[in-house]
Structures are given as structure tokens and as C-alpha cells.
Design a protein around this motif. Structure first.
Motif, PDB file in Angstrom:
ATOM      1  N   GLY A  76      21.825  75.187 -54.165  1.00  7.98           N
ATOM      2  CA  GLY A  76      21.952  74.919 -52.742  1.00  7.98           C
ATOM      3  C   GLY A  76      22.549  76.093 -51.997  1.00  7.98           C
ATOM      4  N   LEU A  77      23.588  76.709 -52.580  1.00  8.26           N
ATOM      5  CA  LEU A  77      24.211  77.873 -51.955  1.00  8.26           C
ATOM      6  C   LEU A  77      23.233  79.037 -51.878  1.00  8.26           C
ATOM      7  CD1 LEU A  77      26.736  79.278 -50.822  1.00  8.26           C
ATOM      8  CD2 LEU A  77      27.375  79.844 -53.186  1.00  8.26           C
ATOM      9  N   LEU A  78      22.497  79.245 -52.962  1.00  8.90           N
ATOM     10  CA  LEU A  78      21.499  80.317 -52.988  1.00  8.90           C
ATOM     11  C   LEU A  78      20.451  80.110 -51.894  1.00  8.90           C
ATOM     12  CD1 LEU A  78      19.860  81.825 -56.142  1.00  8.90           C
ATOM     13  CD2 LEU A  78      18.430  81.091 -54.261  1.00  8.90           C
ATOM     14  N   THR A  79      19.978  78.891 -51.756  1.00 11.01           N
ATOM     15  CA  THR A  79      18.971  78.587 -50.736  1.00 11.01           C
ATOM     16  C   THR A  79      19.524  78.787 -49.335  1.00 11.01           C
ATOM     17  OG1 THR A  79      17.986  76.954 -52.225  1.00 11.01           O
ATOM     18  CG2 THR A  79      17.371  76.832 -49.915  1.00 11.01           C
ATOM     19  N   LEU A  80      20.756  78.360 -49.114  1.00 11.76           N
ATOM     20  CA  LEU A  80      21.382  78.504 -47.801  1.00 11.76           C
ATOM     21  C   LEU A  80      21.534  79.969 -47.414  1.00 11.76           C
ATOM     22  CD1 LEU A  80      22.796  77.160 -45.377  1.00 11.76           C
ATOM     23  CD2 LEU A  80      24.931  77.266 -46.687  1.00 11.76           C
ATOM     24  N   VAL A  81      22.025  80.779 -48.350  1.00 15.54           N
ATOM     25  CA  VAL A  81      22.198  82.205 -48.058  1.00 15.54           C
ATOM     26  C   VAL A  81      20.842  82.874 -47.842  1.00 15.54           C
ATOM     27  CG1 VAL A  81      23.065  84.402 -48.949  1.00 15.54           C
ATOM     28  CG2 VAL A  81      24.367  82.304 -49.341  1.00 15.54           C
ATOM     29  N   ALA A  82      19.849  82.458 -48.632  1.00 16.39           N
ATOM     30  CA  ALA A  82      18.517  83.052 -48.502  1.00 16.39           C
ATOM     31  C   ALA A  82      17.898  82.776 -47.140  1.00 16.39           C
ATOM     32  CB  ALA A  82      17.605  82.528 -49.606  1.00 16.39           C
ATOM     33  N   LEU A  83      18.274  81.666 -46.499  1.00  9.18           N
ATOM     34  CA  LEU A  83      17.757  81.362 -45.164  1.00  9.18           C
ATOM     35  C   LEU A  83      18.196  82.413 -44.147  1.00  9.18           C
ATOM     36  CD1 LEU A  83      18.289  77.486 -44.996  1.00  9.18           C
ATOM     37  CD2 LEU A  83      16.129  78.720 -45.291  1.00  9.18           C
ATOM     38  N   PHE A  84      19.374  83.034 -44.407  1.00 12.68           N
ATOM     39  CA  PHE A  84      19.897  84.044 -43.482  1.00 12.68           C
ATOM     40  C   PHE A  84      19.541  85.466 -43.913  1.00 12.68           C
ATOM     41  CE2 PHE A  84      22.636  80.352 -42.966  1.00 12.68           C
ATOM     42  CZ  PHE A  84      22.727  80.232 -41.585  1.00 12.68           C
ATOM     43  N   THR A  85      19.456  85.711 -45.207  1.00 10.10           N
ATOM     44  CA  THR A  85      19.226  87.073 -45.697  1.00 10.10           C
ATOM     45  C   THR A  85      17.785  87.327 -46.109  1.00 10.10           C
ATOM     46  OG1 THR A  85      19.820  86.480 -47.977  1.00 10.10           O
ATOM     47  CG2 THR A  85      21.610  87.177 -46.518  1.00 10.10           C
ATOM     48  N   GLY A  86      17.002  86.268 -46.281  1.00  8.27           N
ATOM     49  CA  GLY A  86      15.629  86.434 -46.726  1.00  8.27           C
ATOM     50  C   GLY A  86      15.556  86.556 -48.238  1.00  8.27           C
ATOM     51  N   ILE A  87      14.329  86.761 -48.729  1.00  2.00           N
ATOM     52  CA  ILE A  87      14.150  86.898 -50.166  1.00  2.00           C
ATOM     53  C   ILE A  87      14.721  88.228 -50.641  1.00  2.00           C
ATOM     54  CG2 ILE A  87      12.124  85.406 -50.193  1.00  2.00           C
ATOM     55  CD1 ILE A  87      10.407  87.944 -50.369  1.00  2.00           C
ATOM     56  N   GLY A  88      15.028  88.309 -51.911  1.00  2.00           N
ATOM     57  CA  GLY A  88      15.617  89.525 -52.464  1.00  2.00           C
ATOM     58  C   GLY A  88      16.838  89.213 -53.298  1.00  2.00           C
ATOM     59  N   LEU A  89      17.688  90.212 -53.458  1.00  2.00           N
ATOM     60  CA  LEU A  89      18.804  90.106 -54.394  1.00  2.00           C
ATOM     61  C   LEU A  89      20.104  89.651 -53.741  1.00  2.00           C
ATOM     62  CD1 LEU A  89      19.291  90.555 -57.396  1.00  2.00           C
ATOM     63  CD2 LEU A  89      19.903  92.930 -56.899  1.00  2.00           C
ATOM     64  N   THR A  90      20.189  89.708 -52.417  1.00  2.00           N
ATOM     65  CA  THR A  90      21.455  89.394 -51.750  1.00  2.00           C
ATOM     66  C   THR A  90      21.891  87.954 -52.003  1.00  2.00           C
ATOM     67  OG1 THR A  90      20.983  91.007 -50.012  1.00  2.00           O
ATOM     68  CG2 THR A  90      22.677  89.357 -49.556  1.00  2.00           C
ATOM     69  N   ALA A  91      20.990  87.027 -51.776  1.00  5.24           N
ATOM     70  CA  ALA A  91      21.344  85.607 -51.945  1.00  5.24           C
ATOM     71  C   ALA A  91      21.761  85.282 -53.381  1.00  5.24           C
ATOM     72  CB  ALA A  91      20.177  84.719 -51.508  1.00  5.24           C
ATOM     73  N   PRO A  92      21.011  85.736 -54.404  1.00  2.00           N
ATOM     74  CA  PRO A  92      21.469  85.459 -55.766  1.00  2.00           C
ATOM     75  C   PRO A  92      22.827  86.068 -56.079  1.00  2.00           C
ATOM     76  CG  PRO A  92      19.175  86.121 -55.785  1.00  2.00           C
ATOM     77  CD  PRO A  92      19.672  86.337 -54.397  1.00  2.00           C
ATOM     78  N   MET A  93      23.101  87.266 -55.571  1.00  3.99           N
ATOM     79  CA  MET A  93      24.388  87.893 -55.836  1.00  3.99           C
ATOM     80  C   MET A  93      25.529  87.082 -55.229  1.00  3.99           C
ATOM     81  SD  MET A  93      24.428  90.508 -57.774  1.00  3.99           S
ATOM     82  CE  MET A  93      23.115  89.809 -58.782  1.00  3.99           C
ATOM     83  N   VAL A  94      25.349  86.609 -54.003  1.00  2.00           N
ATOM     84  CA  VAL A  94      26.386  85.801 -53.367  1.00  2.00           C
ATOM     85  C   VAL A  94      26.644  84.536 -54.194  1.00  2.00           C
ATOM     86  CG1 VAL A  94      26.961  84.415 -51.339  1.00  2.00           C
ATOM     87  CG2 VAL A  94      25.919  86.670 -51.053  1.00  2.00           C
ATOM     88  N   ALA A  95      25.571  83.868 -54.589  1.00  2.00           N
ATOM     89  CA  ALA A  95      25.716  82.635 -55.363  1.00  2.00           C
ATOM     90  C   ALA A  95      26.375  82.887 -56.713  1.00  2.00           C
ATOM     91  CB  ALA A  95      24.345  81.981 -55.556  1.00  2.00           C
ATOM     92  N   LEU A  96      25.988  83.969 -57.382  1.00  2.65           N
ATOM     93  CA  LEU A  96      26.544  84.261 -58.704  1.00  2.65           C
ATOM     94  C   LEU A  96      28.007  84.681 -58.623  1.00  2.65           C
ATOM     95  CD1 LEU A  96      23.525  86.159 -60.330  1.00  2.65           C
ATOM     96  CD2 LEU A  96      24.285  83.824 -60.783  1.00  2.65           C
ATOM     97  N   VAL A  97      28.366  85.410 -57.578  1.00  6.98           N
ATOM     98  CA  VAL A  97      29.767  85.810 -57.416  1.00  6.98           C
ATOM     99  C   VAL A  97      30.638  84.591 -57.146  1.00  6.98           C
ATOM    100  CG1 VAL A  97      31.363  87.051 -55.893  1.00  6.98           C
ATOM    101  CG2 VAL A  97      29.288  88.179 -56.700  1.00  6.98           C
TER     102      VAL A  97
END
Length: 242
Positions: A76-97
Motif C-alpha cells: 500500500g505504501l509503495l502504491t501511494l508513493v508511486a502515485l506521486f513519483t511515478g514508476i521507477g525506483l523511488t517508490a520501492p526505495m521509500v517503501a523498503l527504507v
């Protein structure tokens, strides 16, 4: 049983490992994501955890904060961040951190707290400053538990980094989602086995590092450092629970 045999058969083929989308490349991407996320988590959480353990202040807040972070659904966090940052590595990094930081934080303050208070008082009596006590006494003696926090965080990241493919990044999740889309369960299971093998190898590397550090003078392992008896076992149990 048939799916397992088919997965093993697929893993033994050259096509599974070769090419830009092969398992070798995806495994390296997966490890890269793990190192990046673990490094960011360590930069954020280690200093904070060491400060909490050294000053004995803020532990309650840290427990609440880490508990709240662990309660967040990673997908859910990954999806939420991806809505703002788009596809790529940013959203997974935020979720994993967010996933890994609580374990690093808990390991850091538990490691420092596990050091016998008498040892700390003796160091201060010799004229050591607070910084010297932390860097020369508390961190070396608490290093096994600090590494345990990093070890747990690394395993959590490896297991969860497959979700990076959900938002267009790479890693072994690509094979998992590919197998899901094509109903090729041997590919899904094969990729899962590689993730498990990767986790075992990383865990073994951390275990070997901890054993080697115990042989270094001044770096005590569990059961050898002052204060690593009942109190340290209780601290380690709290670190896992919190």
C-alpha cells in the motif's frame, strides 16, 4: 511436486540465466536494491538508535514509531508513493527504507543498552567524554546486536524487494510477475527459490562477519561482553518484539 520439479528444471537451463532479463541480471539488481535500501536505512536509523541507547532517552517514542512503521502495509505504501513519483525506483526505495529502518533502529539502541553500565561508568571515571564512551566502549561492545539489526533488515528487504517490479523497477520480482501474468508457475516458483537462496547467502555472510568480529579483541559477542547475560538476552528479546 510437479511444479517444483519444473521450476528446478527451468533453473538449470541456460536461457533462465542469460540475457538482459535473465536471473543473473535480476539477482544483481535485487542485491543492488537491497544494498541501497539498507544503506539509506542505516544512515537514517543508526545515528538515532545510537543516540537513544547512549542517552537512555526517547526509547518509548522509538518503540511507538517503529511499531507504527512496521504496521504499514508495504504494498500500500509503495502504491501511494508511486502515485506521486511515478514508476521507477523511488517508490520501492521509500517503501523498503520504511520497512527496514525499525530493525536497524532497534538493533542500534539495543546494542548500546546491552553494555554493562558498570563498564560505561568505569570509562567515564577514566575521563572519557560522552563521544569517546559511545565510540570506544558502547559501539564496540554492542556491535553484535547492532549487526543483528542490520542483518534482520537486510533479510526483510530481500524478501520484499520483489514488489519493486510492481511499479516498473527490476529485480527478481520481474520473473514472479511474468510467471503470474502468463500462468507459468514454474517460473514463479523458480524465481522464488532464487530469492530464498539470495536471502540464505546474505544471512550466511552476516553470520560469518559476526563470528569473525567476535575474535577481534575489544569486540565482544553475545555471551562474552560485559552485560551480555540475562540483561542482554532480555534486550535482544525486546529488540525482536519491538
Amino acid at each position: 511436486m510437479t511444479n517444483i520439479l519444473e521450476a528446478l528444471e527451468w533453473l538449470l537451463t541456460a536461457d533462465a540465466w542469460s540475457g538482459p532479463g535473465g536471473l543473473w541480471v535480476r539477482s544483481l539488481e535485487h542485491l543492488g536494491y537491497t544494498l541501497i535500501a539498507l544503506g539509506i536505512s542505516a544512515v537514517i536509523a543508526l545515528p538515532l538508535g545510537l543516540a537513544i541507547g547512549h542517552t537512555r532517552k526517547g526509547r518509548g517514542i522509538a518503540i511507538v514509531a517503529t511499531g507504527a512503521a512496521r504496521a504499514l502495509p508495504t504494498l500500500g505504501l509503495l502504491t501511494l508513493v508511486a502515485l506521486f513519483t511515478g514508476i521507477g525506483l523511488t517508490a520501492p526505495m521509500v517503501a523498503l527504507v520504511v520497512l527496514a529502518a525499525p530493525s536497524v533502529l532497534a538493533g542500534a539502541y539495543a546494542g548500546v543498552e546491552s553494555v554493562n553500565q558498570a563498564t560505561v561508568d568505569a570509562a567515564r571515571a577514566q575521563g572519557m567524554s560522552g563521544w569517546q564512551v559511545l565510540t570506544r566502549v558502547e559501539i564496540p561492545l554492542g556491535l553484535p546486536l547492532i549487526l543483528s539489526g542490520l542483518r534482520l533488515a537486510a533479510l526483510q528487504i530481500i524478501a520484499t524487494a520483489t514488489l519493486a517490479a510492481y511499479v516498473g523497477a527490476g529485480g527478481l520480482g520481474r520473473q514472479l510477475f511474468l510467471g503470474l501474468q502468463t500462468y507459468d508457475y514454474s517460473v514463479m516458483l523458480g524465481a522464488s527459490l532464487v530469492v530464498i537462496l539470495l536471502a540464505i547467502l546474505v544471512d550466511a555472510a552476516f553470520g560469518l562477519t559476526q563470528r569473525l568480529l567476535r575474535r577481534v579483541p575489544g569486540l565482544a559477542g553475545p555471551g562474552t561482553a560485559p552485560g551480555t547475560g540475562t540483561r542482554s538476552r532480555r534486550v535482544r528479546a525486546n529488540m525482536t518484539a519491538n
